[in-house]
Design a protein around this motif. Structure first.
Motif, PDB file in Angstrom:
ATOM      1  N   SER A   3       1.018  -1.092   0.056  1.00 29.86           N
ATOM      2  CA  SER A   3       0.031  -0.110   0.051  1.00 29.86           C
ATOM      3  C   SER A   3       0.905   1.250   0.107  1.00 29.86           C
ATOM      4  N   SER A   4       2.059   1.034   0.487  1.00 31.42           N
ATOM      5  CA  SER A   4       2.851   2.343   0.492  1.00 31.42           C
ATOM      6  C   SER A   4       3.352   2.434  -0.713  1.00 31.42           C
ATOM      7  N   ILE A   5       3.548   1.490  -1.717  1.00 30.53           N
ATOM      8  CA  ILE A   5       4.028   1.821  -3.167  1.00 30.53           C
ATOM      9  C   ILE A   5       2.747   2.357  -3.770  1.00 30.53           C
ATOM     10  N   LEU A   6       1.685   2.043  -3.512  1.00 33.10           N
ATOM     11  CA  LEU A   6       0.471   2.642  -4.088  1.00 33.10           C
ATOM     12  C   LEU A   6       0.236   3.940  -3.661  1.00 33.10           C
ATOM     13  N   LEU A   7       0.727   4.049  -2.215  1.00 37.68           N
ATOM     14  CA  LEU A   7       0.806   5.686  -1.955  1.00 37.68           C
ATOM     15  C   LEU A   7       1.777   6.548  -2.744  1.00 37.68           C
ATOM     16  N   LEU A   8       3.126   5.796  -3.009  1.00 39.34           N
ATOM     17  CA  LEU A   8       4.019   6.609  -4.126  1.00 39.34           C
ATOM     18  C   LEU A   8       3.389   7.086  -5.423  1.00 39.34           C
ATOM     19  N   GLY A   9       2.379   5.944  -5.900  1.00 38.66           N
ATOM     20  CA  GLY A   9       1.718   6.395  -7.141  1.00 38.66           C
ATOM     21  C   GLY A   9       0.573   7.628  -6.872  1.00 38.66           C
ATOM     22  N   LEU A  10       0.111   7.293  -5.713  1.00 39.30           N
ATOM     23  CA  LEU A  10      -0.915   8.455  -5.657  1.00 39.30           C
ATOM     24  C   LEU A  10      -0.234   9.821  -5.435  1.00 39.30           C
ATOM     25  N   SER A  11       0.834   9.756  -4.709  1.00 37.72           N
ATOM     26  CA  SER A  11       1.324  11.143  -4.584  1.00 37.72           C
ATOM     27  C   SER A  11       1.899  11.692  -5.928  1.00 37.72           C
ATOM     28  N   PHE A  12       2.091  10.969  -6.889  1.00 43.62           N
ATOM     29  CA  PHE A  12       2.465  11.274  -8.394  1.00 43.62           C
ATOM     30  C   PHE A  12       1.329  12.061  -8.951  1.00 43.62           C
ATOM     31  N   LEU A  13      -0.035  11.509  -8.713  1.00 45.30           N
ATOM     32  CA  LEU A  13      -0.995  11.985  -9.269  1.00 45.30           C
ATOM     33  C   LEU A  13      -1.564  13.186  -8.523  1.00 45.30           C
ATOM     34  N   LEU A  14      -1.168  13.357  -7.050  1.00 44.42           N
ATOM     35  CA  LEU A  14      -1.350  14.394  -6.275  1.00 44.42           C
ATOM     36  C   LEU A  14      -0.731  15.764  -6.655  1.00 44.42           C
ATOM     37  N   THR A  15       0.543  15.463  -7.015  1.00 39.59           N
ATOM     38  CA  THR A  15       1.535  16.555  -7.095  1.00 39.59           C
ATOM     39  C   THR A  15       1.485  17.194  -8.615  1.00 39.59           C
ATOM     40  N   GLN A  16       0.963  16.442  -9.446  1.00 40.68           N
ATOM     41  CA  GLN A  16       1.182  16.938 -11.024  1.00 40.68           C
ATOM     42  C   GLN A  16       0.567  18.217 -11.231  1.00 40.68           C
ATOM     43  N   GLY A  17      -0.371  18.615 -10.245  1.00 39.44           N
ATOM     44  CA  GLY A  17      -1.204  19.902 -10.583  1.00 39.44           C
ATOM     45  C   GLY A  17      -0.409  21.167  -9.828  1.00 39.44           C
ATOM     46  N   LEU A  18       0.562  20.905  -9.078  1.00 34.69           N
ATOM     47  CA  LEU A  18       1.369  21.984  -8.251  1.00 34.69           C
ATOM     48  C   LEU A  18       1.955  22.796  -9.471  1.00 34.69           C
ATOM     49  N   PRO A  19       1.967  24.073  -9.172  1.00 34.41           N
ATOM     50  CA  PRO A  19       2.863  24.969 -10.241  1.00 34.41           C
ATOM     51  C   PRO A  19       4.408  24.517 -10.057  1.00 34.41           C
ATOM     52  N   THR A  20       4.982  24.697 -11.156  1.00 38.35           N
ATOM     53  CA  THR A  20       6.407  24.334 -11.185  1.00 38.35           C
ATOM     54  C   THR A  20       7.147  25.466 -10.580  1.00 38.35           C
ATOM     55  N   PRO A  21       8.089  25.157  -9.609  1.00 34.17           N
ATOM     56  CA  PRO A  21       8.876  26.344  -9.151  1.00 34.17           C
ATOM     57  C   PRO A  21       9.926  26.586 -10.176  1.00 34.17           C
ATOM     58  N   SER A  22      10.528  27.704  -9.948  1.00 30.10           N
ATOM     59  CA  SER A  22      11.584  28.204 -10.533  1.00 30.10           C
ATOM     60  C   SER A  22      12.729  28.195  -9.948  1.00 30.10           C
ATOM     61  N   GLY A  23      13.958  27.614 -10.838  1.00 28.07           N
ATOM     62  CA  GLY A  23      15.284  27.555 -10.164  1.00 28.07           C
ATOM     63  C   GLY A  23      15.411  26.809  -8.877  1.00 28.07           C
ATOM     64  N   THR A  24      14.923  25.696  -8.752  1.00 28.19           N
ATOM     65  CA  THR A  24      15.263  24.858  -7.590  1.00 28.19           C
ATOM     66  C   THR A  24      15.694  23.491  -8.082  1.00 28.19           C
ATOM     67  N   GLY A  25      16.063  23.497  -9.416  1.00 34.07           N
ATOM     68  CA  GLY A  25      16.427  22.023  -9.998  1.00 34.07           C
ATOM     69  C   GLY A  25      15.760  20.866  -9.824  1.00 34.07           C
ATOM     70  N   ALA A  26      14.376  21.006  -9.306  1.00 32.21           N
ATOM     71  CA  ALA A  26      13.581  19.930  -9.158  1.00 32.21           C
ATOM     72  C   ALA A  26      12.140  20.493  -9.472  1.00 32.21           C
ATOM     73  N   GLY A  27      11.257  19.760 -10.098  1.00 30.42           N
ATOM     74  CA  GLY A  27      10.006  20.000 -10.554  1.00 30.42           C
ATOM     75  C   GLY A  27       9.117  19.217  -9.668  1.00 30.42           C
TER      76      GLY A  27
END
Lengths: 217, 477
Positions: A101-125
């Motif tokens: 289930s924690s692997i499922l949660l990893l997938g879930l967090s992918f779905l959850l965070t896609q909508g976040l606005p991309t930060p600029s200049g942090t080297g990570a999206g």
């Protein structure tokens, strides 16, 4: 094609390691895995320092590596040895199920965070953000499925790591003094919880939190 | 004088003093003196703020204080001073009666309570979300040792619950803080900022989605610390297992601190035209908290658990005041609740010491065994339910009318039901405590010294209803 930056790769690896943690009831394995995830996070912090040109992040990376990934696991291992507890026997959910289930949660967090606005200049999206959220959810799962006081502390530490990873990848560096303050609070909190674990073992002759149910309405 | 130094010197000196003095009696005298000095010094340096228009006072940008902050700072220091003054008589009785009393535990209690005062004071003066979070987590760590004072099984269980539930809750507030920081980096200010003044002046430019998420996480996190239903599970346990002076500090000072943090963040949210989140959500959540707590009040077995649930009810009412964006009503309600509740917890501590039980079914006839305590308890209990002529009546009435003025009919109705229910429940429990056949072993009632602080608080709570204090505060805030 998906191209991950080094930072994203490191923090995602730490999220996967944390998911493995849920799969083992051996407290020592959990502590090793916790140390490894935290080292990876320290490396990610060091990598972020370079593109952002923020030398203060290097200091934080060193503090995380020294305090959170070495000192805290050593302290907790010492506590475990003193009270002779090595396995979380009474996991409320069978460890393999919890791990999946924690692997499922990893997938879930992918779905959850896609909508976040991309930060600029942090080297990570948003991959970085998803690693952070996944760590938070994994920590919560650990706290929910484990019964021993030590496992609860480890779960809390994983949540805190997740929040740190989120801050690292989604913002351009929290101010140094605030980062140090947070680190200090976490350290003191873990020390206190560790000492309380001693006392719980002394008083109740077990550290099973699920059995502490005297106080209720 | 530097603001940070002004609030931190005396508590730090007091903590060091408690740790080096070997005699328990010295601590019982010195610590209240330090707390009163702290109160006087805050009053001195805050007078210009009250008189003049200047709302801030600090050379450092991350620390400044508003009028509301000063009011809460004074209230918090007053509550701690009262509780620790009473703690002297409380511990004197403990050392006489309780065989498990140990002087080093008392010393540790004083040291952590002065540290806790320091952490609480910082909440009202920091103008930076990061420092705000650090201070609130620090109050949890300092007050955990207050709850653990008696070293019993129950105290241990309550302390563990308090530490873990609040730490995890506050961890979510940290996530919220990070999200608000991230929201400020999308065009609002270069590099982002956690400074509340900077955030307030750029509120329109903050990234709305991140801000909303951050606000919700902060509300959840600080709400756990404030004991909002359904995140309140730690609160009755901690309040009932802590020694009476610590319960008074937890209920009268610490809950206000968490609510003040919510107020700061709701204020930021209010500037961004997300009315549903900044106003409707706290109003309804607060009303539901009050209702749930008053339902819990009906069936209670422990005297301190009773007052703990009544605190949750008042937290709900204060949350409604925050949702209505009224600093005056928020502070009035906090003031009246703190004064009455501190008195109640201290008196309950006396009664528990005299009778040797916390069980409500065992506590009867206090009015006959000790008329002084009985009358003081009756006055404080009536005051805390919000009946006239006490101050809480006015603040609750104003909150209700403001609620209907802003067309939150349902919330006003829920709140009204909650207040009525809690009034009935508290009155029934209080009359059972006060009336009935008295226990025979009434020799351990030593009313005089142990009634001074509760009596002062009773005078205070009556004065806040009968004098022109509310209109004075209205002009001020």
């Amino acid at each position: 094609m998906i191209v991950l930056t080094n930072i994203e790769l490191t923090v995602l690896m730490s999220a996967v390691l944390a998911a493995l943690m849920v799969g083992s009831v051996h407290l020592r394995v959990n502590l090793w895995l916790y140390g490894a995830t935290t080292i990876l996070i320290a490396i990610a912090t060091g990598l972020t320092a370079y593109p952002n040109e923020e030398p203060s992040l290097l200091l934080i990376a060193l503090l995380i590596a020294g305090l959170k990934s070495i000192a805290i696991p050593l302290f907790l291992a010492w506590t475990m040895d003193r009270i002779h507890v090595h396995r979380d026997l009474g996991a409320l959910v069978a460890p393999p199920i919890a791990m999946h289930s924690s692997i499922l949660l990893l997938g879930l967090s992918f779905l959850l965070t896609q909508g976040l606005p991309t930060p600029s200049g942090t080297g990570a999206g948003w991959y970085g953000a998803s690693a952070g959220i996944s760590l938070v959810l994994t920590g919560l799962l650990l706290m929910l499925t484990r019964r021993l006081a030590i496992s609860q502390i480890i779960g809390f530490l994983v949540i805190e790591n997740g929040i740190y990873v989120f801050a690292l990848t989604q913002t351009r560096g929290m101010p140094l003094i605030i980062e140090m303050g947070i680190l200090l609070d976490v350290l003191v909190g873990v020390m206190l919880a560790g000492l309380l674990t001693f006392k719980i073992q002394e008083t109740f002759e077990h550290i099973d939190i699920a059995k502490l149910t005297d106080l209720k309405d | 004088m530097n603001l940070v130094a002004a609030i931190s010197i005396l508590p730090i000196v007091a903590t060091i003093t408690t740790l080096i003095t070997r005699s328990a009696v010295t601590n019982r005298v010195l610590v209240p003196i330090f707390c009163s000095l702290q109160f006087a010094s805050i009053l001195c340096w805050s007078l210009p703020i009250f008189r003049g228009g200047s709302s801030t006072l600090s050379p450092m940008s991350d620390f400044s204080v508003t009028k509301l902050g000063v009011c809460f700072l004074l209230l918090t220091t007053f509550v701690v001073a009262c509780s620790l003054t009473h703690a002297g008589t409380f511990f004197a009785a403990e050392s006489r009666q309780n065989s498990s009393y140990r002087a080093d535990q008392e010393q540790f209690f004083y040291a952590s309570s002065t540290l806790c005062l320091l952490a609480m004071s910082f909440i009202f003066v920091c103008d930076n979300l990061g420092y705000l979070w650090i201070s609130i987590e620090a109050t949890t760590l300092c007050s955990a040792s207050l709850v653990y004072y008696s070293r019993t099984k129950h105290a241990l269980e309550a302390t563990w619950k308090y530490l873990i539930v609040c730490s995890v809750g506050i961890a979510f507030a940290l996530l919220g803080t990070v999200l608000i920081f991230a929201a400020s980096q999308h065009g609002a200010c270069n590099g982002g900022s956690l400074n509340i003044q900077v955030l307030l002046s750029h509120a329109e430019l903050l990234q709305p989605n991140l801000l909303k998420l951050g606000y919700i996480f902060c509300l959840l996190g600080f709400g756990t610390k404030a004991g909002i239903f359904p995140l309140h599970s730690w609160l009755p346990d901690a309040h009932s297992e802590a020694p009476a002076p610590a319960s008074a500090i937890l209920s009268g000072a610490l809950l206000n601190c968490a609510l003040f943090a919510i107020y700061r963040i709701a204020g930021l949210m209010g500037l961004t035209h997300h009315c549903a989140l900044s106003s409707t959500l706290p109003i309804y959540w607060g009303a539901l908290t009050a209702l749930a707590a008053s339902l819990f009040l009906i069936h209670q077995s422990g005297i301190k658990r009773l007052w703990a649930y009544s605190s949750i009810e008042n937290v709900g009412i204060m949350l409604v005041a925050i949702g209505l964006d009224s600093p005056l009503l928020f502070f009035l309600q906090a003031l009246n609740h703190s004064l009455a509740k501190v008195g109640l917890f201290l008196l309950s501590g006396n009664i528990i010491q005299a009778l040797g039980t916390k069980d409500l079914s065992q506590i009867r006839g206090v009015l006959t065994t000790s008329p002084t305590w009985g009358i003081l308890l009756a006055v404080s209990a009536i005051a805390v339910t919000g009946s006239p002529p006490f101050g809480a009546f006015l603040s609750e009435w104003l909150i209700l009318t403001k609620c209907t003025d802003s067309r939150h009919w349902l919330a006003a109705l829920i709140l009204l039901v909650a207040i009525a229910l809690s009034f009935v429940a508290v009155c029934i429990h209080a009359s059972r405590i006060l009336l009935g056949p008295a226990r025979t072993d009434s020799t351990s009632f030593r009313p005089l010294l142990a009634s001074i602080v509760p009596a002062v608080l009773c005078v205070g709570v009556t004065a806040s209803g009968l004098t022109t204090l509310p209109s004075f505060l209205q002009n001020l805030l």
